[in-house]
Scaffold this motif. Structure first.
Motif, PDB file in Angstrom:
ATOM      1  N   TYR A  44       0.334  -1.246   0.118  1.00  0.00           N
ATOM      2  CA  TYR A  44      -0.212   0.244   0.367  1.00  0.00           C
ATOM      3  C   TYR A  44       0.924   1.402  -0.014  1.00  0.00           C
ATOM      4  O   TYR A  44       2.415   0.876   0.530  1.00  0.00           O
ATOM      5  CB  TYR A  44      -0.907  -0.238   1.425  1.00  0.00           C
ATOM      6  CG  TYR A  44      -2.091  -1.131   1.089  1.00  0.00           C
ATOM      7  CD1 TYR A  44      -3.316  -0.749   1.069  1.00  0.00           C
ATOM      8  CD2 TYR A  44      -2.195  -1.932   1.568  1.00  0.00           C
ATOM      9  CE1 TYR A  44      -4.097  -1.509   0.405  1.00  0.00           C
ATOM     10  CE2 TYR A  44      -2.489  -3.229   1.490  1.00  0.00           C
ATOM     11  CZ  TYR A  44      -3.887  -3.230   1.254  1.00  0.00           C
ATOM     12  OH  TYR A  44      -5.327  -4.176   1.093  1.00  0.00           O
ATOM     13  N   SER A  61      -4.721   1.229  -2.523  1.00  0.00           N
ATOM     14  CA  SER A  61      -3.641   0.240  -2.752  1.00  0.00           C
ATOM     15  C   SER A  61      -3.161  -0.764  -3.612  1.00  0.00           C
ATOM     16  O   SER A  61      -3.068  -0.010  -5.186  1.00  0.00           O
ATOM     17  CB  SER A  61      -5.096  -0.510  -2.691  1.00  0.00           C
ATOM     18  OG  SER A  61      -6.189  -0.201  -1.913  1.00  0.00           O
ATOM     19  N   SER A  89      -0.375  -2.184   5.379  1.00  0.00           N
ATOM     20  CA  SER A  89      -1.440  -2.546   4.938  1.00  0.00           C
ATOM     21  C   SER A  89      -2.543  -2.826   6.242  1.00  0.00           C
ATOM     22  O   SER A  89      -3.761  -2.227   5.527  1.00  0.00           O
ATOM     23  CB  SER A  89      -2.589  -4.195   4.700  1.00  0.00           C
ATOM     24  OG  SER A  89      -1.883  -4.943   5.877  1.00  0.00           O
ATOM     25  N   ASN A  90      -2.483  -2.716   7.406  1.00  0.00           N
ATOM     26  CA  ASN A  90      -3.524  -2.317   8.928  1.00  0.00           C
ATOM     27  C   ASN A  90      -2.883  -1.004   9.084  1.00  0.00           C
ATOM     28  O   ASN A  90      -3.466  -0.441   9.787  1.00  0.00           O
ATOM     29  CB  ASN A  90      -3.329  -3.378   9.519  1.00  0.00           C
ATOM     30  CG  ASN A  90      -1.715  -3.087  10.267  1.00  0.00           C
ATOM     31  OD1 ASN A  90      -0.686  -2.669   9.632  1.00  0.00           O
ATOM     32  ND2 ASN A  90      -1.257  -3.814  11.174  1.00  0.00           N
ATOM     33  N   LYS A  91      -2.378   0.208   8.981  1.00  0.00           N
ATOM     34  CA  LYS A  91      -1.985   1.117   8.446  1.00  0.00           C
ATOM     35  C   LYS A  91      -2.614   2.357   7.784  1.00  0.00           C
ATOM     36  O   LYS A  91      -3.044   2.335   6.960  1.00  0.00           O
ATOM     37  CB  LYS A  91      -0.834   1.668   8.596  1.00  0.00           C
ATOM     38  CG  LYS A  91       0.441   0.764   9.948  1.00  0.00           C
ATOM     39  CD  LYS A  91       0.555   1.230  10.956  1.00  0.00           C
ATOM     40  CE  LYS A  91       1.404   0.753  11.987  1.00  0.00           C
ATOM     41  NZ  LYS A  91       0.823   0.892  13.833  1.00  0.00           N
TER      42      LYS A  91
END
Length: 97
Positions: A44, A61, A89-91
């Motif tokens: 990302y 993305s 990806s989780n930020k």
């Protein structure tokens, strides 16, 4: 990132020896010039309106299959991107500020 919205013009690649982030794209001749992107990685990216990860941001993305010929999710971003970073990806992009 591409200079022109149709995927033409000057190109900045963020791979192959380039750093995973850049606080000032002006140093590469791309400050406030990007109009399109193509993320062919599994990562990302966050792009920012100002240098040093400031101003508005837009998270790109991974897609890998085709060029995104405009930055449709962020109409403000056309010719306004001044910094970028790869992000987990989780930020969220705001976690870089």
């Amino acid at each position: 990132m591409f200079e022109d919205s149709n995927g033409n013009g000057w190109l900045l690649r963020a791979a192959g020896g380039f750093p995973t982030s850049d606080r000032d794209l002006e140093n590469r001749g791309m400050g406030d010039a990007a109009s399109a992107y193509w993320n062919r990685t599994g990562a990302y990216f966050c792009v920012f309106e100002h240098d040093n990860f400031g101003g508005r941001s837009f998270r790109i993305s991974p897609n890998g299959t085709s060029k995104s010929f405009d930055i449709a999710g962020a109409p403000w971003a056309d010719n306004e991107i001044s910094s970028y970073s790869i992000i987990a990806s989780n930020k969220l992009c705001s976690s870089l500020r």
